[in-house]
Design an enzyme around this catalytic site. Structure first.
Site, PDB file in Angstrom:
ATOM      1  N   CYS A 142      32.370  20.615  20.129  1.00  0.00           N
ATOM      2  CA  CYS A 142      31.060  20.175  20.637  1.00  0.00           C
ATOM      3  C   CYS A 142      31.329  19.456  21.955  1.00  0.00           C
ATOM      4  O   CYS A 142      31.359  18.224  22.003  1.00  0.00           O
ATOM      5  CB  CYS A 142      30.372  19.266  19.627  1.00  0.00           C
ATOM      6  SG  CYS A 142      30.168  19.991  17.981  1.00  0.00           S
ATOM      7  N   SER A 143      31.496  20.204  23.008  1.00  0.00           N
ATOM      8  CA  SER A 143      32.218  19.733  24.179  1.00  0.00           C
ATOM      9  C   SER A 143      31.443  18.854  25.147  1.00  0.00           C
ATOM     10  O   SER A 143      32.001  17.898  25.688  1.00  0.00           O
ATOM     11  CB  SER A 143      32.772  20.946  24.942  1.00  0.00           C
ATOM     12  OG  SER A 143      33.637  20.543  25.949  1.00  0.00           O
ATOM     13  N   PRO A 145      29.284  16.076  27.069  1.00  0.00           N
ATOM     14  CA  PRO A 145      29.252  16.333  28.515  1.00  0.00           C
ATOM     15  C   PRO A 145      30.606  16.702  29.132  1.00  0.00           C
ATOM     16  O   PRO A 145      30.671  17.036  30.308  1.00  0.00           O
ATOM     17  CB  PRO A 145      28.735  15.014  29.086  1.00  0.00           C
ATOM     18  CG  PRO A 145      29.208  13.987  28.126  1.00  0.00           C
ATOM     19  CD  PRO A 145      29.135  14.637  26.769  1.00  0.00           C
ATOM     20  N   GLY A 146      31.693  16.580  28.369  1.00  0.00           N
ATOM     21  CA  GLY A 146      32.960  17.109  28.839  1.00  0.00           C
ATOM     22  C   GLY A 146      34.034  16.108  29.196  1.00  0.00           C
ATOM     23  O   GLY A 146      35.136  16.508  29.591  1.00  0.00           O
ATOM     24  N   ASN A 147      33.767  14.806  29.059  1.00  0.00           N
ATOM     25  CA  ASN A 147      34.803  13.817  29.406  1.00  0.00           C
ATOM     26  C   ASN A 147      36.045  13.963  28.542  1.00  0.00           C
ATOM     27  O   ASN A 147      37.177  13.875  29.036  1.00  0.00           O
ATOM     28  CB  ASN A 147      34.237  12.402  29.271  1.00  0.00           C
ATOM     29  CG  ASN A 147      33.326  12.028  30.427  1.00  0.00           C
ATOM     30  OD1 ASN A 147      33.279  12.729  31.428  1.00  0.00           O
ATOM     31  ND2 ASN A 147      32.592  10.954  30.285  1.00  0.00           N
ATOM     32  N   GLU A 166      29.855  24.777  23.526  1.00  0.00           N
ATOM     33  CA  GLU A 166      28.623  23.995  23.602  1.00  0.00           C
ATOM     34  C   GLU A 166      27.417  24.915  23.402  1.00  0.00           C
ATOM     35  O   GLU A 166      27.343  25.983  23.999  1.00  0.00           O
ATOM     36  CB  GLU A 166      28.528  23.278  24.949  1.00  0.00           C
ATOM     37  CG  GLU A 166      27.265  22.465  25.141  1.00  0.00           C
ATOM     38  CD  GLU A 166      27.035  21.432  24.038  1.00  0.00           C
ATOM     39  OE1 GLU A 166      25.909  21.396  23.498  1.00  0.00           O
ATOM     40  OE2 GLU A 166      27.977  20.676  23.713  1.00  0.00           O
ATOM     41  N   ASP A 193      27.412  28.524  19.441  1.00  0.00           N
ATOM     42  CA  ASP A 193      27.439  27.608  18.311  1.00  0.00           C
ATOM     43  C   ASP A 193      28.826  27.631  17.663  1.00  0.00           C
ATOM     44  O   ASP A 193      29.296  28.688  17.220  1.00  0.00           O
ATOM     45  CB  ASP A 193      26.370  28.020  17.299  1.00  0.00           C
ATOM     46  CG  ASP A 193      26.177  27.007  16.176  1.00  0.00           C
ATOM     47  OD1 ASP A 193      27.030  26.106  16.035  1.00  0.00           O
ATOM     48  OD2 ASP A 193      25.176  27.121  15.440  1.00  0.00           O
ATOM     49  N   ASP A 213      33.812  16.317  17.994  1.00  0.00           N
ATOM     50  CA  ASP A 213      33.029  15.117  18.281  1.00  0.00           C
ATOM     51  C   ASP A 213      31.553  15.514  18.181  1.00  0.00           C
ATOM     52  O   ASP A 213      30.886  15.709  19.196  1.00  0.00           O
ATOM     53  CB  ASP A 213      33.371  14.597  19.680  1.00  0.00           C
ATOM     54  CG  ASP A 213      32.703  13.268  19.987  1.00  0.00           C
ATOM     55  OD1 ASP A 213      32.896  12.315  19.216  1.00  0.00           O
ATOM     56  OD2 ASP A 213      31.969  13.187  20.988  1.00  0.00           O
ATOM     57  N   CYS A 275      30.564   8.211  17.656  1.00  0.00           N
ATOM     58  CA  CYS A 275      30.266   6.891  18.235  1.00  0.00           C
ATOM     59  C   CYS A 275      29.226   6.217  17.342  1.00  0.00           C
ATOM     60  O   CYS A 275      28.215   5.704  17.809  1.00  0.00           O
ATOM     61  CB  CYS A 275      29.791   7.008  19.679  1.00  0.00           C
ATOM     62  SG  CYS A 275      28.390   8.116  19.940  1.00  0.00           S
TER      63      CYS A 275
END
Length: 403
Positions: A142-143, A145-147, A166, A193, A213, A275
């Site tokens: 689930c990449s 925003p990519g950080n 994504e 998906d 994540d 998070c």
């Protein structure tokens, strides 16, 4: 969205360049009317008095900056950022620098060109916990925003391959922007998906590690997101019920995604992170997949063993889990690391071999020292002379006695 709304409410001029700005500007009168009604309902005249009614968490925390080693080395970043700020190196996460709270780097050249990324410590711990090696194939489930995705690329020194998955259209664009900014050339963005990927597809037969994540409540970052300013922060039972239903749905998705990640046959490591501070999204999800994980040959490992805060003690083995605390660490994160048992044994074997070799070496040295302690005086030329004189003296005595 929060920043734009703040500007609308408190008189800052904003430009309608983006879809979010245009949408909120159309709602400007309604937003300002809602604030006025809230002031009346709470019987206060000023916004400051309104904010005083809420328990506002301490959101001040150091500014963490992760150096993108694909573009810049840590020492150079340390030197450049140190010209205007006090900079420290983090003692746990490689390539992470610490600046004072409130340090504004949004327009800094190193941020704008992708040499450094503003990324929290807990978020930066996730990719390090997975520990991919250069040349591996890795799947970021689930990449956006990519950080974390580009952090993986840096840890892998730009070698190997990262499949960044994504589903959401808009988030795919954000992901592609992040990848482009980082300069990573080993990331393949997959618009789709993760749950629909077939683990038996030859395309994923070489994937050795998965970072998962998934979508979560974000409850570990509520203070940073200023959720305490929302009316729902102090709302009653209806909001609580809605929140519980949402958490149950999120946990169901998270469990399904983690089970899927554990089913890829060549995978050696899986990191699950959120998070969130909620047990239902963290320990409960891990506990629910343990039987399946064991059937696939996985066991829990301990990321960052030196970190003091571990999982809630709700099942045996929860001490392997990692938590960060919203108060102590200024953000609430959760990390779990699954490792294939055969890999875990191979990692432990060299340690045991080294210990055995040390024991054998110690025994050998002890024997040699013992032998040295009982060895006679070295048989030198002087020894020969002394021995020869001694024998002559004994012979002389014998001859005298015989006569």
């Amino acid at each position: 969205m929060y920043i734009i709304t703040y500007d609308i409410l408190f008189g800052q001029e904003i430009s309608s360049v983006g879809d979010a700005e245009k949408f909120l500007l159309l709602q400007k009168n309604a937003i300002q009317l809602a604030l006025a009604r809230l002031l009346v309902r709470k019987k206060v005249k000023r916004v400051e008095d309104l904010m005083a009614l809420y328990q506002i968490p301490d959101v001040s925390k150091p500014r963490f900056v992760r150096v993108n080693t694909l573009k810049l080395d840590v020492e150079s970043a340390f030197h450049v950022l140190g010209k205007q700020n006090t900079v420290q190196k983090d003692d746990m996460v490689p390539d992470l620098l610490i600046l004072p709270p409130g340090s504004d780097l949004h327009d800094h050249p190193l941020v704008r060109n992708g040499s450094v990324f503003m990324q929290g410590k807990a978020s930066s711990m996730v990719a390090v916990a997975l520990g991919p090696e250069p040349g591996w194939e890795v799947l970021d489930a689930c990449s956006a925003p990519g950080n974390k995705t580009v952090h993986l690329a840096a840890l892998m020194k730009g070698k190997g391959k990262i499949i960044a998955c994504e589903l959401d259209n808009e988030r795919v664009k954000r992901l592609e922007d992040t990848v482009r900014l980082s300069g990573a050339a080993n990331i393949e963005v997959l618009h789709g998906d993760f749950l629909n990927l077939n683990p038996m597809d030859p395309s994923y037969s070489k994937v050795r590690a998965i970072l998962l994540d998934p979508s979560c409540s974000g409850s570990g970052t509520t203070a940073e997101r200023l959720d305490h300013l929302l009316p729902s922060y102090a709302a009653g039972d209806a909001t609580a019920v809605a929140g519980t239903e949402r958490l149950n749905k999120l946990a169901a998705f998270q469990k399904k995604a983690l089970e899927h990640a554990l089913s890829f046959p060549a995978v050696e490591k899986v990191v699950y992170s959120t998070c969130s501070i909620h047990q239902i999204e963290n320990e409960d999800v891990i506990k629910s997949v343990l039987p399946l994980a064991a059937s696939h040959g996985f066991q829990l490992a301990t990321p960052f063993p030196q970190w003091p805060r571990r999982g809630l003690p709700v099942f045996e083995g929860s001490e392997h889990l990692l938590r960060t605390d919203p108060v102590e660490d200024k953000e609430g994160f959760f990390i779990a690391l699954f490792v294939r048992k055969s890999i875990a044994r191979s990692l432990e074997q060299p340690i045991k071999t080294r210990k055995n070799n040390k024991v054998k070496s110690a025994k050998r040295n002890a024997t040699m020292n013992h032998n040295k302690s009982v060895m006679p005086f070295p048989f030198t030329r002087l020894s020969k002379l002394l021995l020869h004189s001694h024998l002559r003296l004994q012979t002389y005595k014998k001859l005298n006695m015989s006569t």
